[in-house]
Every structure is written in C-alpha cells, then in structure tokens.
Design a protein around this motif. Structure first.
Motif, PDB file in Angstrom:
ATOM      1  N   GLY A   1       0.796  -1.220   0.000  1.00  0.00           N
ATOM      2  CA  GLY A   1       0.000   0.000   0.000  1.00  0.00           C
ATOM      3  C   GLY A   1       0.830   1.273   0.000  1.00  0.00           C
ATOM      4  N   LYS A   2       2.109   1.123   0.132  1.00  0.00           N
ATOM      5  CA  LYS A   2       2.979   2.306   0.156  1.00  0.00           C
ATOM      6  C   LYS A   2       3.720   2.423  -1.172  1.00  0.00           C
ATOM      7  CE  LYS A   2       4.318   2.914   4.993  1.00  0.00           C
ATOM      8  NZ  LYS A   2       3.686   1.828   5.758  1.00  0.00           N
ATOM      9  N   LEU A   3       4.081   3.640  -1.498  1.00  0.00           N
ATOM     10  CA  LEU A   3       4.872   3.858  -2.700  1.00  0.00           C
ATOM     11  C   LEU A   3       6.303   3.406  -2.433  1.00  0.00           C
ATOM     12  CD1 LEU A   3       4.857   5.072  -5.545  1.00  0.00           C
ATOM     13  CD2 LEU A   3       5.757   7.144  -4.521  1.00  0.00           C
ATOM     14  N   LEU A   4       6.752   2.431  -3.230  1.00  0.00           N
ATOM     15  CA  LEU A   4       8.120   1.964  -3.048  1.00  0.00           C
ATOM     16  C   LEU A   4       9.063   2.800  -3.902  1.00  0.00           C
ATOM     17  CD1 LEU A   4       9.495  -0.271  -1.459  1.00  0.00           C
ATOM     18  CD2 LEU A   4       9.319  -1.734  -3.454  1.00  0.00           C
ATOM     19  N   ARG A   5       8.656   2.995  -5.153  1.00  0.00           N
ATOM     20  CA  ARG A   5       9.476   3.825  -6.023  1.00  0.00           C
ATOM     21  C   ARG A   5       8.677   4.213  -7.250  1.00  0.00           C
ATOM     22  NH1 ARG A   5      15.252   2.131  -8.695  1.00  0.00           N
ATOM     23  NH2 ARG A   5      15.362   3.948 -10.048  1.00  0.00           N
ATOM     24  N   ALA A   6       8.874   5.399  -7.731  1.00  0.00           N
ATOM     25  CA  ALA A   6       8.241   5.830  -8.972  1.00  0.00           C
ATOM     26  C   ALA A   6       9.262   6.636  -9.733  1.00  0.00           C
ATOM     27  CB  ALA A   6       7.014   6.683  -8.687  1.00  0.00           C
ATOM     28  N   SER A   7       9.572   6.164 -10.940  1.00  0.00           N
ATOM     29  CA  SER A   7      10.481   6.960 -11.758  1.00  0.00           C
ATOM     30  C   SER A   7      10.401   6.471 -13.190  1.00  0.00           C
ATOM     31  CB  SER A   7      11.918   6.868 -11.230  1.00  0.00           C
ATOM     32  OG  SER A   7      12.379   5.552 -11.333  1.00  0.00           O
ATOM     33  N   SER A   8      11.201   7.086 -14.047  1.00  0.00           N
ATOM     34  CA  SER A   8      11.151   6.686 -15.439  1.00  0.00           C
ATOM     35  C   SER A   8      11.819   5.321 -15.580  1.00  0.00           C
ATOM     36  CB  SER A   8      11.873   7.711 -16.301  1.00  0.00           C
ATOM     37  OG  SER A   8      13.253   7.632 -16.055  1.00  0.00           O
ATOM     38  N   THR A   9      11.408   4.603 -16.622  1.00  0.00           N
ATOM     39  CA  THR A   9      11.923   3.256 -16.812  1.00  0.00           C
ATOM     40  C   THR A   9      13.440   3.267 -16.986  1.00  0.00           C
ATOM     41  OG1 THR A   9       9.864   2.804 -17.916  1.00  0.00           O
ATOM     42  CG2 THR A   9      11.568   1.151 -18.130  1.00  0.00           C
ATOM     43  N   SER A  10      13.942   4.294 -17.663  1.00  0.00           N
ATOM     44  CA  SER A  10      15.391   4.316 -17.893  1.00  0.00           C
ATOM     45  C   SER A  10      16.147   4.462 -16.571  1.00  0.00           C
ATOM     46  CB  SER A  10      15.756   5.429 -18.863  1.00  0.00           C
ATOM     47  OG  SER A  10      15.089   6.615 -18.526  1.00  0.00           O
ATOM     48  N   ASP A  11      15.517   5.124 -15.596  1.00  0.00           N
ATOM     49  CA  ASP A  11      16.148   5.203 -14.282  1.00  0.00           C
ATOM     50  C   ASP A  11      16.222   3.836 -13.620  1.00  0.00           C
ATOM     51  OD1 ASP A  11      16.681   7.802 -14.341  1.00  0.00           O
ATOM     52  OD2 ASP A  11      15.257   8.419 -12.783  1.00  0.00           O
ATOM     53  N   PHE A  12      15.163   3.061 -13.819  1.00  0.00           N
ATOM     54  CA  PHE A  12      15.119   1.731 -13.206  1.00  0.00           C
ATOM     55  C   PHE A  12      16.164   0.804 -13.810  1.00  0.00           C
ATOM     56  CE2 PHE A  12      10.800   2.620 -11.630  1.00  0.00           C
ATOM     57  CZ  PHE A  12      10.850   1.977 -10.410  1.00  0.00           C
ATOM     58  N   THR A  13      16.449   1.033 -15.107  1.00  0.00           N
ATOM     59  CA  THR A  13      17.276   0.053 -15.801  1.00  0.00           C
ATOM     60  C   THR A  13      18.630   0.632 -16.177  1.00  0.00           C
ATOM     61  OG1 THR A  13      16.236   0.699 -17.870  1.00  0.00           O
ATOM     62  CG2 THR A  13      15.286  -1.160 -16.736  1.00  0.00           C
ATOM     63  N   LYS A  14      19.165   1.482 -15.338  1.00  0.00           N
ATOM     64  CA  LYS A  14      20.501   2.036 -15.578  1.00  0.00           C
ATOM     65  C   LYS A  14      21.533   0.917 -15.651  1.00  0.00           C
ATOM     66  CE  LYS A  14      20.662   6.699 -13.683  1.00  0.00           C
ATOM     67  NZ  LYS A  14      20.006   6.924 -12.397  1.00  0.00           N
ATOM     68  N   VAL A  15      22.590   1.192 -16.404  1.00  0.00           N
ATOM     69  CA  VAL A  15      23.629   0.173 -16.478  1.00  0.00           C
ATOM     70  C   VAL A  15      24.372   0.096 -15.155  1.00  0.00           C
ATOM     71  CG1 VAL A  15      23.993   0.244 -18.942  1.00  0.00           C
ATOM     72  CG2 VAL A  15      25.211   1.850 -17.479  1.00  0.00           C
ATOM     73  N   THR A  16      24.864  -1.089 -14.855  1.00  0.00           N
ATOM     74  CA  THR A  16      25.633  -1.272 -13.634  1.00  0.00           C
ATOM     75  C   THR A  16      27.102  -1.244 -13.987  1.00  0.00           C
ATOM     76  OG1 THR A  16      25.758  -3.640 -13.931  1.00  0.00           O
ATOM     77  CG2 THR A  16      23.861  -2.801 -12.730  1.00  0.00           C
ATOM     78  N   GLY A  17      27.951  -1.328 -13.001  1.00  0.00           N
ATOM     79  CA  GLY A  17      29.387  -1.324 -13.256  1.00  0.00           C
ATOM     80  C   GLY A  17      29.933  -2.724 -13.397  1.00  0.00           C
ATOM     81  N   SER A  18      29.080  -3.638 -13.836  1.00  0.00           N
ATOM     82  CA  SER A  18      29.617  -4.990 -13.955  1.00  0.00           C
ATOM     83  C   SER A  18      29.327  -5.562 -15.331  1.00  0.00           C
ATOM     84  CB  SER A  18      29.086  -5.857 -12.815  1.00  0.00           C
ATOM     85  OG  SER A  18      28.221  -6.825 -13.290  1.00  0.00           O
ATOM     86  N   LEU A  19      30.228  -6.407 -15.766  1.00  0.00           N
ATOM     87  CA  LEU A  19      30.215  -6.912 -17.122  1.00  0.00           C
ATOM     88  C   LEU A  19      29.846  -8.386 -17.079  1.00  0.00           C
ATOM     89  CD1 LEU A  19      31.061  -5.666 -19.875  1.00  0.00           C
ATOM     90  CD2 LEU A  19      33.342  -6.586 -19.479  1.00  0.00           C
ATOM     91  N   ALA A  20      28.850  -8.756 -17.852  1.00  0.00           N
ATOM     92  CA  ALA A  20      28.459 -10.161 -17.899  1.00  0.00           C
ATOM     93  C   ALA A  20      29.195 -10.824 -19.044  1.00  0.00           C
ATOM     94  CB  ALA A  20      26.958 -10.282 -18.101  1.00  0.00           C
ATOM     95  N   VAL A  21      29.897 -11.906 -18.749  1.00  0.00           N
ATOM     96  CA  VAL A  21      30.692 -12.582 -19.778  1.00  0.00           C
ATOM     97  C   VAL A  21      30.257 -14.033 -19.859  1.00  0.00           C
ATOM     98  CG1 VAL A  21      33.003 -13.270 -20.504  1.00  0.00           C
ATOM     99  CG2 VAL A  21      32.665 -11.084 -19.329  1.00  0.00           C
ATOM    100  N   GLU A  22      30.019 -14.467 -21.079  1.00  0.00           N
ATOM    101  CA  GLU A  22      29.662 -15.867 -21.294  1.00  0.00           C
ATOM    102  C   GLU A  22      30.524 -16.408 -22.406  1.00  0.00           C
ATOM    103  OE1 GLU A  22      25.572 -16.357 -22.442  1.00  0.00           O
ATOM    104  OE2 GLU A  22      25.819 -18.495 -22.865  1.00  0.00           O
TER     105      GLU A  22
END
Lengths: 331, 268, 305, 312
Positions: free
Chosen positions: A208-229
C-alpha cells in the motif's frame, strides 16, 4: 493524468493503500504491486467507485470523490479477468459498451468498427465471442476500453494468459495506444520484464505504500559490472575465471555467466585477451543493467536479481541481463 | 529446421529425502472418513445448505398451520405427509444433498484433490453416497416424523410409516442424484425438473408413471407399516423393494464407473 | 529418482488432435513445458497426472501405467491450474485432509512440514477463501508436497502471482529439483522458464517440437544465422576484417545504436574469431551481445518453423 | 466526386490547380471522438433497452429467442381462442375476466420470469460483465433500476398483450364498451403490479447466483412451492369451512397476493377456494402493504447485492 495525495484506504482488516502520493504523467505508465495490496483498490478509487479513507485523488484534473461519472466517461478500463458473454458477437458487445459510455447510437457503431479494426479483429468480429482464442478475447476487452476515445485507459494485467507471441502483440498494441492514438495508459503487470519493455514510467507499490516511482530508464541504468559468457564448456569457464582473477579483476560466477566488475576501460581488453588466449568462443560480453526485480529481492542477495544462489546447485540458464541490446527500454 | 535433439544434462544427484511414506496398505473399501468429512463440510458449508434447512422448516410451519386449522385429522395428516413431505420435501432435499455431495467439486475442479490420491474411486462414490443419505435422512425423515406427530400424534402409525418411507426414498434419491451430479453439470436443474415434474406431478397423476416412481415405491413401504387403509401404493412391497435396491445399486455403480473415467483437463 | 515416460502418445477429442504422437522422457530436475496456447500442454499434463487416458500410446511412471492406477499418486504431487480448493477449510485442515487421503501415518506432522516448506504456517488457520492468489498457490503446493512425492506436476503455477511470490516459488521449485525430484511445470513466461529450468520440452500444435537445453537447441538451428550487436572502439575496421571471414554472412552499421549488427552463420567459428581478431587488431570490444539467443527467440523460431 | 454539384455549376471552368484532388491516400488511422458524451441518463436508458430486448432474445442468438417467443405465443393463444369463440358464438360476455387471465396462466408467467431473470442478471455475474458496467458513467442504482424496469416491462408486455387481444376482441364482438374498458383497465393495473412483483422476486433470487441453471430452478421452485403450500393449506381450510383463513393465507405466495389485492381493490372475483378473498378491510390493506413492501424490499435487496460488486 492522475495525481494522488496522501491517499489511504483502510478496510477493517487490512490497509490497502497507505498515504500514497503519486503523479502519473501522460504516456505509458506501469504499475507494479503485490497481490491483494492496493492495485485493484487504487483502480476502484480512481474510477470513483470506492471512497478513499483519507487523502485526495484526481484523474484528468477531476476529483474522484465528486466527479465519478464524469471521470468514467473519459477513462477506459480493461479488467484482468474474463468479462465477455460468450453468446454475443464482438461487434454487438462493443457497441453496447460504447453506448454505456455515452456515445450516441450512430457514433457507437462507427467507433466500434474502427476500434475493432485497430486492435486487430477482422472477420471474426461478427461471430459469438465464446469461440474466440485468449488473444482475441484480450483484444475485444481492450477495444471496449478504447471505444469511447478515452483520455486515459487503465489496463489490468492485459497480458494475463497470453502465450509469448500473443503477449508480444498485446504489448505492441499497448505501445500504439499511446504513440498512435494519443491515449495515456496505466498498465498493471506482475511481469517486470514486460513493463521494462512497454512503459515510459514505472510506479511500484508495496504494502500500500509507494516503493518507487520513476522513469523506466532510471530503473534500468547500467551497472558497473560486465556479464561474460563463453561457449559452454565447464573447464574453460573455470580457466577463464582463474585467468581473470590472476589479472586482478574482481568477479564472481553465476551459473554459466561470469560477472566482472569494471575497474577501468582496460577491463574490456583483459577479458578479450583472456578469451582469445584460451581459444574459446565469446558468446556474450555486455554491461549488466539494473532490473526492477531487484526491488523485490531480499537485501542479503541484492546483487543477484535473478535469484541465483551460487554455483553449488546449478540453477540453469540465467536471464540475459539485457537481451534486447538496450533498445528495449522505452524512453 | 534441422532435427533438434540435445543431450540432457545429468539430473541433480541426491534422491529425495525419503520416497513416499507408504500408507496403511489397502485403504478402506466403502467409507473413507476424510472423504466423508470433506463432503459433509462441503454440503453444509455452502450457500445451498440454507435450502436444506428451509425446506424442513417450511414443512413444519405448514404442518403447524394445518394442525391449528383442522385439528388431529388422519386423512388430512395423510394428505400433507404424502402430498407435501414425501412428494415435495424429500425429492428436493434429495436433489440438494445428492448433487451437492459431488457436483460442485466436479464443477469447480477441486475434485482433483480427491482423485489424485491412492484411493479407489468407488470408495469416493460410496462414501459420498453415505454422507448424502445421512444428510437427506436427517433433513427429511426426522422432520417427517415430527410432522406426523404434530398432525395427528402418529395416528394409524402415519408418522412412523411416512418417516420410514422418507428414509427409504432418501436412499434411492441420493444415489440417483449423486449419479446425476457425476454425469452432468446441470444436475440440479435436471434433478429439480425430475423432482417437480415426474415425482410431483406425473407420479401423482399419470397411473403408468407411478410404478416407475421412487415415491410410489416408498409409499409401498409406508403402506406395510401404517395401519388402516389411508396409505395405498400402486406397487407391491416386494416389487418396490427390488426396484429400490436395483436403482440404488445401479446408480451407485454407474456413478463410480463414470468417476473412474472422469476426464479432467485445464481451464478450457 | 522417478522417470515419467511418454511413449508415442496421441490424444484426440473427436476429430481434434490435441496431442500428436509425442514421445518424451522426463527425469529428475526441473523441466519446463512450453508451447503456444492450445498446443496441448494441459492435455499432456492431464495425461501425466492420470486424469485423462491417452488415445494411443502409453504414459508411465517408472514403467507403471498411470491411467486408472491410483497407486501412482503415492509418488506424484499435482498442482492443478484451476484455482478451486476446499475454500471453506483452513489451509491446515486442507493439507491435513490431503495427508489423510494419502494414508500417511502422522498426517498432522506431515502437514506441518509441508506448510513450513511453503512458508504458510503463519496463515494456516485462516479459511482458504480469505487468501490471495499467491497464498492459494502455496496452499496448493503444500497439499501436493505433503506426502513427499518424487514427482511434481505443475500446470501454469506462476499464473496470477506477484513478483515477490514468483521469486519465492521459483526458489522452491529450484530446491525441489536440486533434491532430485522430477519437477515438470508449464508456463508462458519464458523469462521465468529461462531462469528456472535445466531442460525444456516444447510442444507446438500437438507435436513435440524440441527438447533439451534451449541454448543447445539454438545452436542446432544451423539455418538461422545468429544475430549479434557489437560495439567496439573502431566499428568500421572491425567490420572490414569480419566480413572477410567465412563465419559472417552480413554486417550493417546501426547508426542509432552506434554499433554493428552482425549475422553469424557459423556460431562456433564466429565467437572464437571475434575476440582473436579484435585482439590482433587492437580493437577494444565494449559490447558483444547476441540478440536472438534468448529463450524467447528460440521459442519463436520453433513456433514459426 | 465529392465536390457538390452546386459549387461546380456556379464556378467558372475549373482551373487545374483548383480541381479536387483525385489521387489521395486517406488517413484511416485512429480518429479522436469529438462528439457528445451523453452521460448517465442515456447510459441507463441504453442498459434498460438492451435488457428489455434481451428478455425476448432480441439482439442475441436465434436460440435465445425461442423460449420467450414460445411463452409469449402460449400466453396469447388462449386469448385468441376465447375471442374467436366469443365472436362466433355471439356470447354476451368474455369467457374469462381480464383480472383472472394472469392467474389462470401463472405457470407461463412464472416460466418467463424464471428463464429471463437469470439471463438478465446471472449472466452479468457469471461472465463478470458487471465490472464493465460499473466502469461506465452509471451508478449502482442505475444498474438495478434499469434491470428491474426492463424485466418488469418485459413481464408487463407478456401479461398485457393477451388482455389487449381480449379487449379488442370484446369490442369487435360489440360487448358493452364502458364495461369492457373498465375491466380492461383493471386488468392492466393488476398486470402491471404483477409484473413489478414477479420481476422483483425473480431478480433477487437470480442475482444471488452466477449460475443460470440454479437461478432458473430456484425461481421456479420459489413460485411453485409457495403456491403449492398456500393452496394446499387453503384446501385444508376449505374442508374445515374456515373461509376467513383462506382469505388471509393468500399473502404467502406472489400470485395469490395479486389475486387478493385485485379482489379487494379492483372488485375482481377471487380465484381462491370458495372465492374467499381478503376477509376484511384490514386484510385488504395487508395485501396492499405486502405487495408494495415486497417490491420495495426486492429493490433494496438488489441494491444491497450490488454494493460489494465493484470491479472484481
């Protein structure tokens, strides 16, 4: 489009909304929330069907407490559950719903024909809806929400029950409702990846409480880690792990992926050279993005959005950190 | 597209903590107390249980009114007991209890929790039948007995005779309606049509149909018990008993048979 | 260790063929059953659960026929798709009843174990009709686990669950699979299947379309070039060297993404060649991102094939 | 040509630049709606007319027209026969009173109410269409009122049409105009009240269950059982010659309420055993109160029923 201010709804046993203050701007907005906690109550209040216990809400600038019918003539609503009588054709049904929204008979007919075409329903619109596939039913449900040309539509779980292809089509349609029709959308879903793809903004409600509200690009910012496969052979993966560790990089394994912290630009070259040196194939190397799901992970495993729990029991394939190459994020 | 066969990775090594704790071997054959408990709570826990209480209550209200009007009169008592209790209340309660013992579970799919157990399906049917019979007897035979005593204080043993007839009819009705509950989703409607039309109207009016009416078979039993000549059935007692047993056993067997072959698929 | 065997199974309803000559083996671990709506997934699960007889062929559990064999339920736990349960009971009563129906020696204790496994003890004394979808799903799960089965069949278990509940259930299924149980679930949410299942079985229009690890299935589609998005310090030079290599069928420069879009016809050769050539030419690779490697792409290729 | 003729005629020979464009791609994309939005009253009326038409299967599948149309036919057939008999045998009065007609054919009316009340409200519940209605610019009372009015109107059509046939027939047979008109008017009044009462009771029952079959069965059961109970006890009272009791017992079933009401207030002949209508003015008043009280209670119960039916 929608503005709530300290909006609360308390039932005798539960508090569905707890001093919620959000401001929904034009565009496609995704609404995420736990089951039984606030979402449907919020929709009810916004449509003026249930009084708030406290606080205020306005839809299209109209106060929900006093202008319910007016709001409902300017807003479309697509419920989560089935709502179509099986023995009536889509045309009959949508015309009736158009009239229930206040369109005069002639306009109701014309707009029904148009709207059904826009949602992708053609010759089957004269057949009884009982024989429709899930995808067709969802289209009719969307059509009845759009037929009176609302300024805003509330879509409750529009992809529920659809298979992957049907889901893609429905998400495309939802995007079009905003980009081509100019109708703002508030869409709820439990599938966070889906919202990341469709929404411009995302509102997360929890308990029932607001956890977070923002633009989608804010939610999906790049992290400082690299995924390698690399081409999956267990030994090579371990060799690579050793090589990179030896090169002084911080990394951990998660399933068939290595997650390498990006120290500086050289990190890219270290990885490249290590892979080339081992002679294995480089399947993937990309910066991880944050995901909405991280909001729902317990703090102790917060760096592990997919819920992997280390290599001791191989959880199988992981979700691609960014499977659409960045283009999926609606700005 | 090329053929797609990928080798599957070896499964995780550890076996489950302990393969199913085996139960007590062969389970009960005709009565499973857990099935009975679920059935009984389902019958009385749903909204239609209200009807189970309403019908006997209505019977007693009417009986009270009649007694007040007519005093203790044997002929009136007979009319009310046969015309209202046996041909109205009993089949209706039978419909509610018989179909209600299994119909809703099949309808909403919760029957899978019974079917996905190491229990013979015949046992499920017989258990549910016993519960349905118990409920029908409780809500028919006992109110009928009471009604008989209120009407004329068991004169000509009418109360006992019709209570016995109600109990006998309850058994047959429960079996028939339980079977209907397995066969069709519209069991209540079919059952009501049967109860109101066949038993209520045709069974009372058309002579030929009376021999094929559970009500008449039950009346044959009542005739045997009652004194005097108020009660009369078109069917002889032995024929009636044979038919009652046949119908009950046949319906039960068929219900079990159909339940064994019951197809359960997903939502569609 | 329990194995479900499906041998040349077809199932038709009148002239409609729902399942068409399928043969598969489901062993321990988590298996995802995928397919478009109406592909026959539910029919298949119903047959594995013994709720439906195959029209032809045989469904077996460790060799024993499933249809009309109540004894198989000692090893099988079923989580049906439909919501209905005995709503007038509490979860505790419901799970205890399930334990009794299995003939367990100590139903109360078994029920407590199962409820603890799904973390439902806190609400076990509330009537089921007061539960949210996720709680119902967990109560269903508890009833399926109460006799500690070696096989779990779940039809669309994630339907209607919220994000947190999804994560919890995924974790639970993963654990069940890791314990060596045979866990089969159907789902439309490929993201989740990707995260959860070792192994997928794909059914399309009643036919068995593919089986195995989806990434390996992808590699088997040699007629579908792998699409890549590559960003580097010198895209033009990289493009020039790549196009000369036999593993690459086409390259274009995507100006909006500022990256190369590459179609690789020989997956193994391309992935090995790319890092080597980049190193040799001193080109820094920033992003090497396959765009049709996900289960979603694999699935759509299988469905449209 | 889209150019209006007048314009072409009035204009000088068109210059090339002014010519209407003949090669166009029209935009058939999304159109915004700028027309009127008629709001609550219109929506309520739309729901009423859709429900009324639905009661006779209009706008629905061919199959759903069958039963209501047959019932309408069955309802009118006796009236037609009576009219024919009256005209050809030169009778000096109709074989049946206007007010008695509905009582005689109560089974048909019951069947109509039992089949159409669930189709009107149970279907909305079963297929969960109700939330869609409440997401429109109507309020709860509009929904209840529209549904109630629609079924009452449908029942009124069913019960009044044969009366119209009788009346027209009576006039054709040249029976006394004033007398027939008075009888016809009374018949219409009680047909109206009967429609309101039957509609209310059957809607309340139907609104309890989303299952149409249950609804149909329950409505029939309530009407039949209450009537059977009342008439069997009336029979006992008859044999005991307690005529006042017969008169009072009528308040316990819908059709006998109508019978008692019209006997006392409209001077109809009662269909009760021994034609024993309400025994006193008090009884007459009770009938009146029961009639309107039950109808009002039904409306109230329906309002209550939909109080919780919001969107889910």
């Amino acid at each position: 489009m929608i503005a709530t201010e300290s909006l609360s709804k308390r039932y005798p046993r539960v508090t569905a909304l707890d001093r919620l203050t959000v401001d929904v701007t034009p565009g496609v907005t995704g609404l995420v929330g736990a089951n039984g906690a606030g979402k449907s109550t919020l929709i009810k209040i916004l449509l003026g069907l249930a009084p708030a216990s406290e606080g205020r809400a306005a839809v299209l600038g109209l106060d929900v407490a006093t202008a319910g019918p007016r709001i409902r003539s300017l807003v479309g609503y697509m419920p989560e559950h089935d709502c179509l009588p099986p023995d009536v054709s889509a045309t009959e049904f949508v015309v009736h719903m158009a009239r229930m929204s206040g369109l005069p008979p002639a306009a109701a007919r014309e707009r029904t024909a148009d709207t059904l075409r826009h949602v992708g329903l053609y010759e089957e619109r004269y057949r009884p809806m009982g024989g429709y596939s899930t995808g067709m039913k969802q289209r009719v449900k969307l059509a009845q929400a759009l037929v009176h040309d609302p300024k805003l539509v509330l879509l409750d779980e529009p992809t529920n029950g659809l298979d992957p292809v049907g889901r893609d089509e429905m998400l495309g349609l939802i995007r079009r409702v905003w980009t081509d029709f100019g109708i703002s959308v508030l869409v709820t879903s439990h599938l966070l990846g889906e919202l990341e793809r469709t929404s411009d903004h995302i509102v997360v409600i929890d308990g029932g409480k607001l956890l977070r509200a923002s633009s989608t690009s804010d939610f999906t910012k790049v992290t400082g880690s690299l995924a390698v496969e690399v081409t999956d052979r267990e030994d090579e993966l371990l060799d690579l792990l050793d090589l990179l560790t030896a090169a002084g990089l911080k990394l951990r394994r998660s399933g068939h992926l290595l997650q390498v912290d990006i120290a500086d630009e050289d990190t890219y070259d270290v990885v490249r050279d290590a892979v080339a040196g081992l002679g294995v194939g480089l399947v993937r190397m990309e910066q991880r993005r944050h995901r909405i799901a991280e909001l729902f992970i317990d703090p102790e495993s917060a760096d592990d959005p997919a819920g992997d729990h280390g290599p001791d029991h191989d959880p199988g394939p992981r979700h691609d950190p960014d499977q659409e190459g960045g283009s999926s994020v609606a700005a | 597209m090329s053929a797609t066969t990928a080798t599957r990775p070896p499964g995780p090594p550890r076996p489950p903590a302990g393969i199913p704790a085996a139960g007590s071997g062969t389970g009960p054959r005709f009565f499973h107390p857990t099935v009975a408990r679920l059935t009984y709570r389902g019958l009385l826990g749903r909204r239609r249980a209200l009807l189970l209480f309403a019908l006997p209550a209505l019977l007693l209200v009417i009986v009270g009114a009649v007694r007040a009007l007519a005093g203790a009169d044997d002929s009136t008592a007979h009319d009310v007991l046969q015309g209202f209790a046996l041909s109205g209340v009993v089949p209706l309660v039978g419909v509610i209890a018989g179909t209600g013992a299994i119909g809703p579970e099949i309808d909403d799919g919760s029957i899978v929790y019974l079917l996905s157990k190491p229990i013979r399906r015949g046992t499920i049917v017989t258990t549910k039948l016993l519960v349905a019979i118990g409920v029908t007897v409780a809500f028919c035979a006992i109110p009928t007995l009471l009604a008989g005593f209120v009407l004329n204080g068991n004169g000509q043993r009418l109360a006992v005779a019709y209570a016995a007839a109600s109990a006998v009819a309850a058994v047959a009705y429960s079996a028939v309606f339980l079977m209907l509950g397995v066969l069709t989703r519209h069991a209540v409607v079919v059952g009501l049509v049967y109860a109101l039309l066949w038993e209520g109207v045709i069974g009372n009016v058309v002579p030929g149909a009376r021999t094929l009416s559970v009500q008449q078979w039950a009346v044959a039993v009542a005739q045997k018990i009652g004194r005097g000549d108020l009660i009369s059935s078109d069917v002889g007692l032995s024929t009636a008993v044979v038919l009652l047993v046949l119908v009950t056993a046949g319906a039960t067997w068929f219900a079990a048979h159909r339940l064994r072959g019951l197809k359960i698929t997903g939502e569609e | 260790m329990t194995v479900i065997g499906i041998d040349k199974v077809s199932r038709w309803f009148g002239n409609v063929v729902a399942v068409n000559d399928i043969t598969m083996t489901i062993g321990p671990g988590v298996t995802g059953l995928l397919g478009p709506n109406g592909a026959g997934k539910s029919t298949l699960i119903s047959m594995m659960a013994g709720f439906l007889a195959p029209s032809t062929g045989a469904v077996t559990l460790d060799g024993a026929t499933v249809w009309r064999n109540e004894q198989v339920y000692r090893q099988v736990g079923i989580v049906p798709e439909r919501e209905a349960m005995y709503d007038f009971l509490t979860a505790r009563e419901f799970v205890v009843a399930n334990a009794e129906l299995h003939g367990l020696p100590d139903p109360g204790a078994a029920a407590q174990r199962a409820l603890a496994t799904v973390e439902m003890q806190y609400a076990q004394d509330r009537r089921i009709d007061t539960y949210s979808k996720g709680m119902r799903q967990r109560a269903k799960m508890a009833s399926a686990l109460v006799h500690n089965p070696s096989v779990l069949l779940l039809d669309e278990p994630f339907n209607g669950m919220d994000p947190r509940q999804r994560l919890q259930l995924m974790e639970l299924l993963r654990r069940m699979g890791a314990e060596g149980r045979t866990v089969l679930f159907s789902s439309h949410i490929l993201e989740e299947v990707e995260q959860l299942a070792h192994h997928i079985e794909v059914v399309v229009a009643g036919r068995h379309a593919a089986s195995g690890d989806f990434r390996k299935i992808r590699r088997l589609m040699t007629d579908r070039p792998h699409r890549y998005l590559v960003r580097s310090s010198d895209d033009r030079r990289l493009a020039a060297v790549l196009i000369a290599h036999a593993s690459t069928a086409g390259i274009e420069l995507d100006r909006t993404e500022e990256a190369l879009r590459i179609q690789a016809v020989d997956f193994a050769a391309f992935t090995e060649f790319l890092p080597r050539i980049a190193r040799d030419h001193g080109i820094r690779l920033f992003t090497v991102s396959p765009s049709d490697e996900s289960l979603e792409s694999v699935f759509s290729y299988l469905v449209t094939a | 040509m889209s150019q209006p003729d007048a314009a072409t005629a009035a204009a000088p020979p068109p210059e090339p630049s002014a010519a209407p464009p003949t090669d166009v791609i029209h935009n058939i994309g999304y159109r915004a709606y700028e027309g009127p939005r008629l709001g609550r009253g219109y929506a309520r009326l739309s729901l009423f007319s859709q429900s009324l038409r639905g009661a006779y299967g209009l706008g629905r599948s061919a199959k759903s027209k069958v039963l209501p149309m047959i019932l309408l036919g069955v309802m009118c057939a006796p009236a037609l026969i009576m009219v024919a008999v009256t005209i050809f045998t030169h009778m000096n009065r109709l074989p049946v009173q206007y007010t008695r007609y509905a009582v005689l054919l109560q089974a048909v009316i019951t069947l109509f109410a039992a089949s159409q009340a669930p189709q009107s409200v149970s279907r909305d519940l079963r297929f969960k269409t109700t939330p869609l209605y409440f997401s429109r610019p109507i309020e709860r009372i509009d929904y209840v009122a529209a549904k109630y009015a629609a079924l009452a109107t449908a029942l009124f059509l069913l019960t009044a049409l044969p009366l119209v046939i009788l009346y027209v027939g009576a006039l054709l047979a040249k029976l006394g105009f004033a007398h027939q008109t008075a009888g016809f008017a009374k018949g219409l009044v009680s047909a109206l009240l009967l429609s309101v009462l039957f509609a209310g009771i059957s809607l309340v029952i139907a609104a309890v269950t989303p299952r149409r079959g249950f609804g149909v069965a329950a409505v029939i059961a309530v009407f039949v059982i209450s009537y059977a109970a009342v008439s069997s006890v009336q029979g006992v009272a008859m044999s005991q010659e307690r005529y006042d009791v017969i008169g009072w017992l009528g308040v316990f079933s819908p059709i006998t309420v109508i019978d008692g009401f019209q006997t006392w207030f409209l001077g109809a002949t009662s269909a009760f055993p021994h034609a024993a209508g309400p025994p006193s003015a008090v009884a007459g008043l009770v009938y009146l109160l029961v009639l309107f009280g039950v109808a009002a209670a039904c409306f109230g119960l329906l309002m209550r029923r939909y109080r919780k039916v919001g969107l889910s």
